[in-house]
Design a protein around this motif. Structure first.
Motif, PDB file in Angstrom:
ATOM      1  N   CYS A   1      -8.329   1.926 -19.405  1.00 35.13           N
ATOM      2  CA  CYS A   1      -7.319   2.786 -18.819  1.00 35.13           C
ATOM      3  C   CYS A   1      -6.302   1.928 -18.079  1.00 35.13           C
ATOM      4  N   LEU A   2      -5.106   2.411 -18.029  1.00 35.83           N
ATOM      5  CA  LEU A   2      -4.016   1.659 -17.412  1.00 35.83           C
ATOM      6  C   LEU A   2      -4.270   1.367 -15.944  1.00 35.83           C
ATOM      7  N   MET A   3      -4.641   2.369 -15.173  1.00 40.35           N
ATOM      8  CA  MET A   3      -4.776   2.172 -13.738  1.00 40.35           C
ATOM      9  C   MET A   3      -5.974   1.300 -13.373  1.00 40.35           C
ATOM     10  N   SER A   4      -6.920   1.116 -14.283  1.00 39.13           N
ATOM     11  CA  SER A   4      -8.028   0.205 -13.983  1.00 39.13           C
ATOM     12  C   SER A   4      -7.576  -1.255 -14.052  1.00 39.13           C
ATOM     13  N   GLN A   5      -6.343  -1.482 -14.472  1.00 36.72           N
ATOM     14  CA  GLN A   5      -5.782  -2.833 -14.475  1.00 36.72           C
ATOM     15  C   GLN A   5      -5.102  -3.147 -13.140  1.00 36.72           C
ATOM     16  N   MET A   6      -5.171  -2.198 -12.201  1.00 32.79           N
ATOM     17  CA  MET A   6      -4.525  -2.353 -10.900  1.00 32.79           C
ATOM     18  C   MET A   6      -5.578  -2.420  -9.801  1.00 32.79           C
ATOM     19  N   GLU A   7      -5.184  -3.033  -8.681  1.00 31.56           N
ATOM     20  CA  GLU A   7      -6.025  -3.082  -7.497  1.00 31.56           C
ATOM     21  C   GLU A   7      -5.129  -2.896  -6.273  1.00 31.56           C
ATOM     22  N   THR A   8      -5.739  -2.538  -5.151  1.00 26.19           N
ATOM     23  CA  THR A   8      -4.951  -2.327  -3.942  1.00 26.19           C
ATOM     24  C   THR A   8      -4.428  -3.654  -3.408  1.00 26.19           C
ATOM     25  N   CYS A   9      -3.334  -3.570  -2.684  1.00 23.76           N
ATOM     26  CA  CYS A   9      -2.765  -4.734  -2.020  1.00 23.76           C
ATOM     27  C   CYS A   9      -1.971  -4.251  -0.806  1.00 23.76           C
ATOM     28  N   GLN A  10      -1.439  -5.179  -0.058  1.00 25.36           N
ATOM     29  CA  GLN A  10      -0.617  -4.838   1.098  1.00 25.36           C
ATOM     30  C   GLN A  10       0.703  -5.589   1.019  1.00 25.36           C
ATOM     31  N   PHE A  11       1.750  -4.940   1.496  1.00 23.20           N
ATOM     32  CA  PHE A  11       3.084  -5.517   1.509  1.00 23.20           C
ATOM     33  C   PHE A  11       3.107  -6.744   2.416  1.00 23.20           C
TER      34      PHE A  11
ATOM     35  N   THR B   1      -5.528  11.291  -6.633  1.00 27.70           N
ATOM     36  CA  THR B   1      -6.685  10.404  -6.488  1.00 27.70           C
ATOM     37  C   THR B   1      -6.235   8.958  -6.297  1.00 27.70           C
ATOM     38  N   ILE B   2      -5.260   8.517  -7.099  1.00 24.43           N
ATOM     39  CA  ILE B   2      -4.749   7.148  -6.990  1.00 24.43           C
ATOM     40  C   ILE B   2      -4.102   6.943  -5.622  1.00 24.43           C
ATOM     41  N   TRP B   3      -3.283   7.911  -5.182  1.00 24.23           N
ATOM     42  CA  TRP B   3      -2.614   7.817  -3.879  1.00 24.23           C
ATOM     43  C   TRP B   3      -3.647   7.682  -2.761  1.00 24.23           C
ATOM     44  N   ASP B   4      -4.699   8.487  -2.828  1.00 24.90           N
ATOM     45  CA  ASP B   4      -5.744   8.415  -1.803  1.00 24.90           C
ATOM     46  C   ASP B   4      -6.410   7.044  -1.782  1.00 24.90           C
ATOM     47  N   ARG B   5      -6.619   6.454  -2.935  1.00 22.41           N
ATOM     48  CA  ARG B   5      -7.250   5.127  -2.990  1.00 22.41           C
ATOM     49  C   ARG B   5      -6.343   4.046  -2.428  1.00 22.41           C
ATOM     50  N   ILE B   6      -5.038   4.191  -2.646  1.00 19.45           N
ATOM     51  CA  ILE B   6      -4.101   3.207  -2.110  1.00 19.45           C
ATOM     52  C   ILE B   6      -3.999   3.347  -0.590  1.00 19.45           C
ATOM     53  N   GLN B   7      -3.879   4.579  -0.126  1.00 17.94           N
ATOM     54  CA  GLN B   7      -3.628   4.834   1.291  1.00 17.94           C
ATOM     55  C   GLN B   7      -4.872   4.739   2.168  1.00 17.94           C
ATOM     56  N   HIS B   8      -6.037   4.980   1.593  1.00 12.12           N
ATOM     57  CA  HIS B   8      -7.269   5.022   2.386  1.00 12.12           C
ATOM     58  C   HIS B   8      -8.351   4.161   1.739  1.00 12.12           C
ATOM     59  N   PRO B   9      -8.224   2.831   1.859  1.00 12.78           N
ATOM     60  CA  PRO B   9      -9.259   1.959   1.290  1.00 12.78           C
ATOM     61  C   PRO B   9     -10.605   2.196   1.965  1.00 12.78           C
ATOM     62  N   HIS B  10     -11.646   1.751   1.328  1.00  8.54           N
ATOM     63  CA  HIS B  10     -12.987   1.903   1.889  1.00  8.54           C
ATOM     64  C   HIS B  10     -13.051   1.260   3.265  1.00  8.54           C
ATOM     65  N   PRO B  11     -13.726   1.899   4.223  1.00 13.17           N
ATOM     66  CA  PRO B  11     -13.787   1.364   5.583  1.00 13.17           C
ATOM     67  C   PRO B  11     -14.435  -0.014   5.680  1.00 13.17           C
ATOM     68  N   HIS B  12     -15.338  -0.354   4.758  1.00 15.69           N
ATOM     69  CA  HIS B  12     -16.008  -1.651   4.829  1.00 15.69           C
ATOM     70  C   HIS B  12     -15.130  -2.789   4.308  1.00 15.69           C
ATOM     71  N   ASP B  13     -13.997  -2.458   3.671  1.00 17.87           N
ATOM     72  CA  ASP B  13     -13.088  -3.487   3.192  1.00 17.87           C
ATOM     73  C   ASP B  13     -12.242  -3.991   4.354  1.00 17.87           C
ATOM     74  N   GLY B  14     -12.032  -5.267   4.410  1.00 21.73           N
ATOM     75  CA  GLY B  14     -11.145  -5.833   5.419  1.00 21.73           C
ATOM     76  C   GLY B  14      -9.693  -5.592   5.033  1.00 21.73           C
ATOM     77  N   PRO B  15      -8.759  -5.956   5.908  1.00 22.02           N
ATOM     78  CA  PRO B  15      -7.352  -5.698   5.627  1.00 22.02           C
ATOM     79  C   PRO B  15      -6.801  -6.461   4.431  1.00 22.02           C
ATOM     80  N   SER B  16      -7.420  -7.575   4.065  1.00 27.43           N
ATOM     81  CA  SER B  16      -6.896  -8.339   2.937  1.00 27.43           C
ATOM     82  C   SER B  16      -7.693  -8.103   1.655  1.00 27.43           C
ATOM     83  N   CYS B  17      -8.681  -7.224   1.708  1.00 28.33           N
ATOM     84  CA  CYS B  17      -9.507  -6.971   0.526  1.00 28.33           C
ATOM     85  C   CYS B  17      -8.759  -6.106  -0.479  1.00 28.33           C
ATOM     86  N   THR B  18      -9.113  -6.291  -1.726  1.00 27.87           N
ATOM     87  CA  THR B  18      -8.567  -5.440  -2.771  1.00 27.87           C
ATOM     88  C   THR B  18      -9.698  -4.598  -3.326  1.00 27.87           C
ATOM     89  N   GLN B  19      -9.341  -3.483  -3.912  1.00 29.20           N
ATOM     90  CA  GLN B  19     -10.338  -2.646  -4.572  1.00 29.20           C
ATOM     91  C   GLN B  19      -9.707  -2.074  -5.824  1.00 29.20           C
TER      92      GLN B  19
END
Length: 136
Positions: free
Chosen positions: A1-11, A107-125
């Motif tokens: 799937c297309l979106m599985s080729q993406m991961e979270t990041c920060q500006f 669902t995608i928006w929620d994953r971008i805006q609300h990463p898992h709490p155990h992830d640090g600020p520089s982690c990707t998911q």
């Protein structure tokens, strides 16, 4: 799937440079997504939608797909699979249910805006690892 080729990041400050005139006003740390293969090197493959509506626009998934298809670090078998999905979608083989696009991008928006709490600020998911059939 297309979106599985993406991961979270920060500006970051580096995102202000280059051809990204639309996102230069984002605050440092603003959540977004990037290509998991090249990680947005050279200023490409990083996206910072300002709202769920901006994310759900038809050109958003088209831009992401164009990047993945051109990404030098993306394996050819993934590109071939995306091309096959595009062809199936164009042929009408996979008709989307009414409201599925909005549900998917919510669902995608929620994953971008609300990463898992155990992830640090520089982690990707991963972005698109849901049970929802992804858009191409």
């Amino acid at each position: 799937c297309l979106m599985s080729q993406m991961e979270t990041c920060q500006f970051t400050e580096e995102d202000r440079a280059g051809n990204r005139s639309k996102v230069k006003d984002c605050p440092i740390g603003f959540p977004g997504m990037q290509c998991k293969h090249c990680r947005g090197v050279a200023g490409l493959g990083r996206y910072f939608p300002s709202s769920i509506d901006a994310l759900a626009l038809a050109n958003s998934d088209r831009n992401i797909c164009n990047h993945v298809m051109k990404c030098r670090k993306c394996p050819q078998e993934i590109k071939d699979g995306l091309l096959r999905l595009q062809q199936e979608q164009a042929s009408g083989k996979h008709k989307q249910k009414r409201g599925s696009r909005k549900k998917f991008f919510t669902t995608i928006w929620d994953r971008i805006q609300h990463p898992h709490p155990h992830d640090g600020p520089s982690c990707t998911q991963p972005i698109g690892s849901s049970g929802i059939r992804a858009l191409v």
